[in-house]
Design a protein around this motif. Structure first.
Motif: not given
Length: 293
Positions: A232-235, A238-245
């Protein structure tokens, strides 16, 4: 999860009641239920088969015999036996695979409501209901995959198929466009991820006994919990940096890690089974000796 998600969504609708936020009501009520159920289980569930009032003496003896691993190494203390408890190759590899499994399963559980909301579903209760479909997938998994194991030629074959299937589902999820397709793919992923959990413990318990089983299972579970934190931390990062991918990459990466470790697990299990082990005197299994959680 099947009931928890809709219940959580319904409790979120209490936002503003008695001056509390919806999430506060959810934590208070679900926490209280957990404490009550845990207390009941602690005091009323028997520690061993012979204490179960609904079992006959013969049935209790059969369960006791099946739960005893006669070929696993028996040691009465961890002193001088740390390698036996934590360092046996198949235990280490199994811990890595469980780590990868928890990266994916916990990432999905934590982020599924936000994923559902991003797909256009509105309202806390409705989001909770849709999110609960992942629990249905998990329930199907724990019923079907162990059943396949009993009919197939071994847990390693079923575990391999399910892990590879998780990779394919994760890849398909990244390519799917429709909301329904994405939700169904997540449900299938949870079916595979949660459905294989009994196989992990089956592989481990068939080769451990007594104190070594308690220590080994605790080690595997601890490593898995670290995956449950990391995923969950990595997910979220990644989303927090605006990257859904980036979030999808976390899921695919966890699945690939599990697949890459499978051949090593097969090799270490075969080596473990080929080595002669001292006989273990039968000991009646107890929740207390195995460790209450």
């Amino acid at each position: 999860m099947r009931l928890g998600a809709p219940l959580g969504g319904a409790l979120m609708e209490l936002h503003g009641a008695a001056g509390l936020f919806g999430w506060q009501w959810m934590f208070l009520i679900e926490g209280a239920i957990t404490i009550v159920v845990g207390s009941v289980v602690w005091h009323w569930v028997p520690d061993k088969p012979s204490d179960a009032l609904w079992l006959s003496a013969q049935e209790a003896a059969v369960l006791n015999e099946r739960a005893t691993v006669h070929t696993a190494p028996a040691h009465a203390t961890l002193k001088g036996n740390v390698k036996v408890a934590f360092g046996r190759p198949f235990i280490l590899v199994l811990a890595v695979i469980y780590f990868a499994n928890q990266i994916n399963s916990v990432s999905i559980q934590y982020n599924f409501p936000s994923i559902v909301e991003s797909l256009g579903v509105e309202g806390s209760f409705l989001i909770g209901v849709v999110s609960g479909s992942a629990g249905i997938g998990a329930l199907i998994g724990v019923l079907v995959i162990p059943w396949l194991h009993r009919r197939a030629s071994g847990e390693l074959h079923v575990l391999t198929g399910a892990t590879i299937g998780t990779v394919l589902v994760a890849v398909a999820y990244t390519l799917a466009d429709g909301a329904v397709a994405r939700i169904l793919l997540i449900d299938v992923a949870m079916m595979l991820l949660i459905g294989v959990l009994p196989l992990y413990w089956s592989i481990a318990m068939a080769r451990m006994s007594g104190l070594m089983a308690a220590a080994g299972l605790a080690f595997i579970n601890t490593v898995g919990l670290l995956g449950g934190f990391t995923g969950p931390y990595l997910y979220g990062f990644a989303e927090g940096r605006g990257s859904e991918a980036g979030g999808y990459a976390v899921l695919i990466g966890g699945s690939v890690l599990g697949v890459l470790a499978l051949p090593l697990l097969r090799r270490t299990v075969q080596k473990e089974d080929s080595e002669p082990q001292p006989s273990t005197p039968p000991v009646e299994p107890s929740v207390q000796t195995g460790g209450r959680q």
